[in-house]
Scaffold this active site. Structure first.
Site, mmCIF file in Angstrom:
data_model
loop_
_atom_site.group_PDB
_atom_site.id
_atom_site.type_symbol
_atom_site.label_atom_id
_atom_site.label_comp_id
_atom_site.label_asym_id
_atom_site.label_seq_id
_atom_site.Cartn_x
_atom_site.Cartn_y
_atom_site.Cartn_z
ATOM 1 N N THR B 169 3.479 -6.534 3.502
ATOM 2 C CA THR B 169 2.878 -6.219 2.207
ATOM 3 C C THR B 169 1.382 -6.515 2.332
ATOM 4 O OG1 THR B 169 4.860 -6.858 1.026
ATOM 5 C CG2 THR B 169 2.774 -7.176 -0.143
ATOM 6 N N ARG B 197 15.660 -0.780 -4.488
ATOM 7 C CA ARG B 197 15.395 -2.222 -4.428
ATOM 8 C C ARG B 197 13.942 -2.486 -4.815
ATOM 9 N NH1 ARG B 197 11.473 -5.373 -1.181
ATOM 10 N NH2 ARG B 197 12.266 -7.496 -0.992
#
Lengths: 318, 311
Positions: B169, B197
């Site tokens: 990320t 998700r």
């Protein structure tokens, strides 16, 4: 002082003629959840039971009776959290199922994830054998009427948000001292497609930690998220504030800093609880030591024996 | 008020073959964000610019370079938050948008909402002229190969957290000359995740949080663990109590490791201008700029510095 369960049916403005519906709804849910706790059931079973009953009750903005989005469709959000493990399960913008809270619990228990959204949530529901229901079975005349009114070009946004029954939620501490919370909603009236509010966002719609307590929130979702209200209240409790003081200071900050109104139910590991709100009303009920507590307007706190079959809420003339 | 920017490109056991490119990528992003601050731009503009730079860089798992879900599709999450107003914008599971952080900002600035998901997020993107791009333009060959390799792992099964799993990320925090703080975080999620998700990145208080009264945080690492402890908001709660940014970060990450067995990292800036880049994973690619000095690192305790020159 244990076990204890507290339930809310939304903070906002409830027109007089719907007062009885909201109070009797939260009272039934609290009574049922309390029965589970007294029988030795877990706080997670209790909160899911309470919120499922409110989802099935068309008078609340969750499950059946959910408000409609701008397209006249229903998209629901829900969250459950286990204070022992800090595990949580959430679904956002899920359609065509009757009980989002149960699906949220399955996300927590049967996947390695914490949140599933939209089509992915529906796929998972199918994989779990949860029946798909047509959206019409979730839409009530009342929610359709409010949606229509809000579509009008000259719709008064304040008036249109009024009378919507709120998000629902529950917090509980069981006989083993385990704490849980659950929150469920159809969201905001006439919201944009795919709008997600505070409810499925851990720390905003709810939070539970065996070492601190649990909170379930309701009110203007976008503002709740600005202050991560559930987690904020628990930070206040970690600093030593009582359940009432922590809840009130959280709500006060939300009002002064970002001009938002809402309501919370809060519980600590010893079983102290509070139902506090800065909006005009919040339907709430709590069960503890075989006593049912409930109220709707600020300052109200009625009690009766838990085994009394009906709530004795003062009847208002319609 | 001196301006500061700190960026991260993911906390995980970054393999040697990706290390150089990851460090180069965070340095470029930090320099880009700092240029914005230096010419008087806002913290919000700076974090958006930094994250966009990393979304364009396919070495990171955000925008270009995103991982694939179990169906072989790209689903992106992002958040941006303005410490001045506490306003935030987020998107979850938006498909095939090259700059999810900019879409998140548009949610904040052009709607009365805070978060849009899935089809609703894509509809909104279309409505503001932000078009989708083909999956292949976002997904690298490397990712397709890794996805194929991992296909035989059963998804949805409980597994112990493993820092070998890619958690790259990206994110940034900044403090501008006006004293405003902001954060932004963007991700493609975990490889082979279940369809739909949503991890920590777009969840306010978890993937990031910004409050002018305290500071700003952007997190990376095992998303489900970050969610359990609302990591960003937890770090800020310790700073509120008087801890330094480094102690607040370390204490919170330590708690996450102890209580829920999760590892991760965070970049933090306080409203007073203190900053930290902290991680409990084996590595985290990070870079910061303050007073024209670029600091950066990858391995624990390894901090390098360069003086930046501007015309």
């Amino acid at each position: 002082m244990l076990p204890v369960v507290v339930v809310h049916g939304g903070a906002g403005f409830v027109p007089r003629q719907r007062s009885e519906l909201s109070v009797s709804g939260v009272c039934s849910a609290a009574g049922s959840a309390y029965g589970i706790l007294k029988g030795g059931g877990s706080s997670m079973d209790a909160v899911v039971n309470a919120v499922t009953l409110l989802e099935n009750n068309p008078a609340f903005n969750a499950g059946i009776g959910s408000v409609l989005n701008v397209r006249g469709d229903i998209e629901m959000d829900a969250l459950v959290m286990d204070g022992k493990t800090l595990a949580s399960g959430a679904v956002s913008a899920v359609r065509n199922i009757a009980n989002p809270t149960q699906l949220a619990r399955l996300v927590m228990e049967k996947t390695s994830h914490a949140c599933l959204t939209a089509e992915g949530a529906s796929q998972f529901a199918r994989a779990m054998g949860i029946p798909e229901v047509p959206v019409e079975s979730l839409i009530t005349d009342y929610s359709r009427m409010r949606w229509q009114k809000n579509l009008a070009a000259d719709a008064n946004p304040v008036e249109c948000q009024m009378g919507k029954m709120g998000t629902v939620g529950a917090v509980a501490v069981d006989t083993e001292g385990n704490i849980a919370c659950a929150t469920s909603t159809g969201g905001m009236l006439n919201k944009m497609v795919g709008r997600v509010g505070d409810t499925p966002c851990i720390g905003s719609g709810g939070y539970a930690d065996n070492n601190i307590g649990a909170v379930s929130t309701t009110g203007h979702g976008e503002t709740i998220m600005k202050v991560t209200l559930a987690r904020l209240i628990l930070f206040n409790m970690e600093k030593g504030q009582s359940v009432e003081a922590a809840s009130d200071s959280g709500l006060a900050l939300m009002k002064s800093r970002v001009d938002g109104l809402g309501g919370v139910i809060t519980v600590d590991p010893q079983g102290h609880w509070a139902a506090r709100f800065s909006s005009l009303q919040m339907a709430w009920a709590a069960a503890q030591s075989d006593t049912l507590h409930y109220g709707l307007y600020t300052g109200e706190h009625f009690t009766q024996n838990i085994d009394d079959p009906e709530s004795h809420y003062p009847k208002y003339k319609a | 008020m001196p301006a500061v920017i700190v960026v991260h490109g993911g906390a995980w056991a970054i393999p040697d073959e990706l290390a150089e490119a990851s460090v180069a990528g965070v340095k470029v992003a930090a320099r880009g964000g700092y240029s914005v601050l230096r010419r008087g731009g806002s913290a919000l503009d700076a974090v958006e610019a930094a994250v966009r730079s990393m979304e364009d860089n396919s070495v990171f798992n955000a925008g270009h370079g995103a991982t694939l879900n179990t169906d072989g599709e790209v689903e992106l999450d992002a958040i941006i938050m303005d410490g001045r107003t506490l306003g935030s914008g987020a998107v979850s599971c938006v498909k095939n948008i090259p700059h999810p952080v900019s879409l998140a900002r548009a949610v904040m600035e052009k709607t009365s909402h805070t978060m849009l998901t899935d089809k609703g997020a894509n509809l909104f993107a279309e409505s503001i002229g932000m078009s989708t791009v083909p999956t292949d333009s976002l997904v690298t060959e490397y990712e397709w190969r890794e996805w194929e390799k991992h296909k035989h792992y059963v998804t949805g099964v409980m597994e112990d957290f493993n820092s070998q799993w890619a958690h790259d990320t990206v994110g940034a925090v900044a403090l501008d000359h006006a004293g405003n703080v902001a954060c932004a975080t963007s991700t493609g999620g975990i490889r082979n995740k279940m369809v739909g998700r949503v991890g920590d990145s777009p969840v306010v208080g978890c993937g990031g949080f910004a409050d002018n009264c305290i500071g700003a945080v952007s997190c990376t690492g095992h998303g489900e663990s970050i969610l359990k402890v609302t990591l960003a908001r937890l770090i800020l709660s310790h700073i509120e109590r008087g801890l330094s940014v480094a102690d607040a970060s370390q204490m919170s990450l330590w708690f996450m490791g102890e209580r829920v067995l999760g590892a991760g990292g965070a970049v933090v800036v306080s409203s007073a201008g203190q900053w930290a880049a902290t991680f409990t994973t084996e590595r985290m690619a990070w870079a910061s700029v303050e007073n024209d000095v670029l600091s950066y690192g990858l391995d624990p305790k390894d901090v390098r510095k360069e003086k930046l020159l501007f015309e």
